[in-house]
Design a protein around this motif. Structure first.
Motif, PDB file in Angstrom:
ATOM      1  N   SER A 105     -12.170  -1.262  -0.340  1.00  0.00           N
ATOM      2  CA  SER A 105     -12.321  -1.158  -1.801  1.00  0.00           C
ATOM      3  C   SER A 105     -11.208  -1.860  -2.575  1.00  0.00           C
ATOM      4  O   SER A 105     -11.527  -2.566  -3.538  1.00  0.00           O
ATOM      5  CB  SER A 105     -12.503   0.294  -2.239  1.00  0.00           C
ATOM      6  OG  SER A 105     -11.624   1.136  -1.570  1.00  0.00           O
ATOM      7  N   PRO A 106      -9.910  -1.752  -2.188  1.00  0.00           N
ATOM      8  CA  PRO A 106      -8.942  -2.581  -2.920  1.00  0.00           C
ATOM      9  C   PRO A 106      -9.217  -4.070  -2.746  1.00  0.00           C
ATOM     10  O   PRO A 106      -8.958  -4.857  -3.661  1.00  0.00           O
ATOM     11  CB  PRO A 106      -7.591  -2.196  -2.322  1.00  0.00           C
ATOM     12  CG  PRO A 106      -7.879  -1.466  -1.083  1.00  0.00           C
ATOM     13  CD  PRO A 106      -9.209  -0.838  -1.258  1.00  0.00           C
ATOM     14  N   LEU A 107      -9.774  -4.463  -1.606  1.00  0.00           N
ATOM     15  CA  LEU A 107     -10.064  -5.882  -1.403  1.00  0.00           C
ATOM     16  C   LEU A 107     -11.171  -6.356  -2.341  1.00  0.00           C
ATOM     17  O   LEU A 107     -11.119  -7.475  -2.844  1.00  0.00           O
ATOM     18  CB  LEU A 107     -10.470  -6.146   0.056  1.00  0.00           C
ATOM     19  CG  LEU A 107      -9.349  -6.099   1.085  1.00  0.00           C
ATOM     20  CD1 LEU A 107      -9.867  -6.472   2.452  1.00  0.00           C
ATOM     21  CD2 LEU A 107      -8.218  -7.022   0.680  1.00  0.00           C
ATOM     22  N   ILE A 108     -12.163  -5.489  -2.586  1.00  0.00           N
ATOM     23  CA  ILE A 108     -13.247  -5.889  -3.492  1.00  0.00           C
ATOM     24  C   ILE A 108     -12.713  -6.068  -4.914  1.00  0.00           C
ATOM     25  O   ILE A 108     -13.043  -7.035  -5.603  1.00  0.00           O
ATOM     26  CB  ILE A 108     -14.386  -4.857  -3.453  1.00  0.00           C
ATOM     27  CG1 ILE A 108     -15.090  -4.943  -2.092  1.00  0.00           C
ATOM     28  CG2 ILE A 108     -15.392  -5.103  -4.570  1.00  0.00           C
ATOM     29  CD1 ILE A 108     -16.145  -3.903  -1.880  1.00  0.00           C
ATOM     30  N   ILE A 109     -11.833  -5.153  -5.325  1.00  0.00           N
ATOM     31  CA  ILE A 109     -11.221  -5.286  -6.649  1.00  0.00           C
ATOM     32  C   ILE A 109     -10.428  -6.586  -6.741  1.00  0.00           C
ATOM     33  O   ILE A 109     -10.547  -7.358  -7.701  1.00  0.00           O
ATOM     34  CB  ILE A 109     -10.303  -4.086  -6.930  1.00  0.00           C
ATOM     35  CG1 ILE A 109     -11.137  -2.816  -7.042  1.00  0.00           C
ATOM     36  CG2 ILE A 109      -9.500  -4.304  -8.188  1.00  0.00           C
ATOM     37  CD1 ILE A 109     -10.336  -1.548  -7.012  1.00  0.00           C
ATOM     38  N   LEU A 110      -9.637  -6.838  -5.688  1.00  0.00           N
ATOM     39  CA  LEU A 110      -8.835  -8.055  -5.641  1.00  0.00           C
ATOM     40  C   LEU A 110      -9.733  -9.288  -5.702  1.00  0.00           C
ATOM     41  O   LEU A 110      -9.409 -10.269  -6.365  1.00  0.00           O
ATOM     42  CB  LEU A 110      -8.029  -8.054  -4.333  1.00  0.00           C
ATOM     43  CG  LEU A 110      -6.659  -8.700  -4.356  1.00  0.00           C
ATOM     44  CD1 LEU A 110      -5.810  -8.118  -5.454  1.00  0.00           C
ATOM     45  CD2 LEU A 110      -5.977  -8.514  -3.015  1.00  0.00           C
TER      46      LEU A 110
END
Lengths: 271, 306
Positions: A185-190
């Motif tokens: 999930s942090p990767l998708i935001i990034l």
């Protein structure tokens, strides 16, 4: 206001993706058809945004260039996340020395002003989609290098990873089964935030004439070409420049919305 | 002295890294300086002879070592196309770009810090909302958009500022704003959020309840504590400023290091490209070193840890 901006950006981006998939639905004009009678024509009912310095329809060029921008932005953004993810995933299971070498490489890439390395690399050929993508990936991956390593490290030190270890799981299995799902999930935001930035970088390279010159079908190249005629008709370069700004703005709004709404506990603790 | 040792070691290793990286990128460039020099009307045999006589080859340890030594001694040689001395030209260009960046940094810092403080003071009001919208817009706007719009408004429509050139102070104004506006938006956001955070914390409430004036607390307590992340972002934005300088110089035909890089690239002049990239990187490394050293001055706690 925030909600309105988010909904607007969301639908605008969906529309852009549709345009990128099927540009023919949105314009009847041929983007590369030159008509010397129509050079720098003002807008009329047939050419709704007018014509450029070779008499080509600006609206249809904008529509057909969308694919280039969206595809390069997303592809570069994806690769600049994938490379540091795999590299730091590898060094995560190695000793201090390898980790320090990795960090030193990241630092060296990062000391280059972001576009300078890209300018260097894209100068190596006459430009084109792949050159631009390579240049941006090589110059952009290091920006995520430390952040992604920190995400992974934080998960790796959790108890459940220790448990998995003691049950005899291999490094490979731990990385893909236990660590990766927790950083998705942090990767998708990034990804959303970086795509906007990468579109900016791509258009800057094209604006400097490094992506195949003024005839390349990209928004940045349209600005580059129109710049010489800025005294005669400044709208020729202002339209594509504004299209870039609007697209990046939408990616930014989307990313920030996801960040505030779904900010996972891990990235919260890291800050 | 002990404080200097670690950052200096890092600077050294980064400089070596930069030299290696530029060499490999440059050596793999297929475009050939001979072609640029003699244009395209040259046969393959003639070209081979020229290539041999000018000793141009790829991936060569000896070449790399001599090249590294030259860079470290700031000896950039002559331009392969025009034959002029690069050192002289680069000195002028660096001076021009330095002027431009200093002016851009002044704009960036004063707008970013000033409006950041203002936003924190009026947190939650209409002004705050407006700032948030404007900074979001500025952050997603390409540098060349600012350049084009400033040029259209101030040079073409109002004709009060020159659209190109690099001789007087007036020529600096538009390019400097082009470079400074976007980073200023990033800084404004950071300053505002950090100060808002600091104003919530107990030490500010203590200072307030002691009866210190709100302005004093804002500057000496809140801003002081927000300074570390602000310095970090200034270091990061500096390389953005250099990128912005390339774009702004191209738009306004300003004779700086950015237009020199593009000149080198367009004529495939290896020596110019290497020299400009190397000098720019050194500049960024130098700024980072200075900011590294200011950390312990801003936050004395860091000094004790060292």
């Amino acid at each position: 206001m925030k909600k309105f901006l988010f909904i607007f950006s969301f639908f605008f981006l969906i529309l852009l993706i549709l345009v990128a998939i099927a540009p023919n639905l949105f314009t009847a004009q041929d983007p590369s058809l030159q008509n010397l009678d129509l050079i720098l024509l003002e807008a009329n009912s047939e050419h709704i945004l007018g014509c450029d310095w070779l008499g080509r329809d600006i609206w249809s060029r904008l529509i057909f260039a969308t694919r280039y921008t969206i595809l390069s932005g997303m592809l570069v953004s994806f690769l600049t996340l994938l490379i540091p993810l795999l590299l730091s995933g590898y060094v995560l299971f190695r000793g201090d020395f390898i980790n320090n070498v990795y960090l030193q490489i990241v630092d060296t890439f990062q000391i280059f002003p972001p576009l300078l390395l890209a300018i260097l690399i894209s100068a190596r050929s006459d430009g084109g989609f792949l050159t631009i993508v390579t240049a941006l990936v090589l110059s952009g991956w290091a920006a995520n290098g430390r952040l992604i390593r920190a995400y992974l490290l934080e998960i790796k030190n959790r108890d459940f990873v220790l448990v998995a270890y003691s049950l005899g799981a291999s490094d490979f299995r731990i990385f893909f089964k236990h660590i990766l799902p927790n950083v998705i999930s942090p990767l998708i935001i990034l990804f959303s935030l970086r795509t906007g930035m990468m579109i900016l970088a791509e258009s800057t390279l094209n604006f400097l004439g490094l992506g195949g010159g003024e005839d390349a079908l990209s928004w940045g190249a349209m600005v580059y070409g129109g710049k010489q005629f800025i005294g005669a008709n400044f709208l020729v370069s202002l339209y594509p420049a504004t299209a870039i700004a609007l697209t990046v703005f939408c990616f930014q709004v989307l990313g920030e919305h996801l960040e505030t709404k779904y900010r996972p506990k891990i990235s919260g603790r890291l800050k | 002295m002990r404080l200097l040792y670690k950052p200096l070691l890092r600077v050294l290793s980064t400089v070596v890294g930069v030299v290696i990286l530029t060499y490999f990128v440059m050596a793999s460039i297929p475009g050939n300086p001979i072609f640029s020099k003699y244009d395209k009307g040259i046969s393959q045999e003639e070209l081979n002879i020229k290539l041999k006589s000018e000793k141009i080859s790829v991936f060569n340890v000896q070449q790399f070592l001599s090249y590294g030594k030259k860079l470290l001694l700031f000896d950039f040689g002559k331009s392969k196309i025009t034959g002029e001395n690069i050192n002289d030209e680069i000195a002028i260009r660096v001076y021009n770009t330095f002027q431009l960046t200093v002016f851009a940094v002044i704009i960036f810092l004063s707008l970013g810090l000033g409006l950041g403080l203002l936003g924190a003071l009026f947190s939650g009001s209409f002004l705050d909302q407006l700032f948030k919208l404007i900074t979001a817009m500025f952050m997603s706007t390409p540098v060349f958009w600012f350049g084009l719009v400033l040029m259209i408004v101030f040079s073409l429509q109002l004709s009060i500022l020159p659209a190109s050139g690099s001789d007087t102070f007036v020529h600096l104004i538009l390019p400097a704003f082009t470079i400074g506006l976007r980073p200023a938006a990033f800084l404004q956001r950071l300053v505002q959020s950090r100060i808002e955070e600091a104003l919530q914390s107990p030490f500010v409430q203590v200072a307030m309840s002691k009866g210190l004036s709100p302005n004093y607390v804002l500057i000496h307590h809140a801003l002081r504590n927000a300074l570390i992340p602000i310095v970090t972002i200034i270091a990061l934005e500096f390389s953005q400023l250099m990128t912005g300088a390339v774009v702004a110089e191209t738009i306004f035909s300003y004779k700086g290091i950015g237009t020199y890089i593009l000149q080198g690239i367009n004529s495939r002049d290896y020596n110019i490209i290497l020299a400009t990239v190397y000098v720019t990187c050194l500049f960024v490394i130098f700024i980072n070193l200075i900011l590294d050293l200011t950390y312990s001055w801003i936050d004395p706690r860091l000094k004790e840890e060292n």
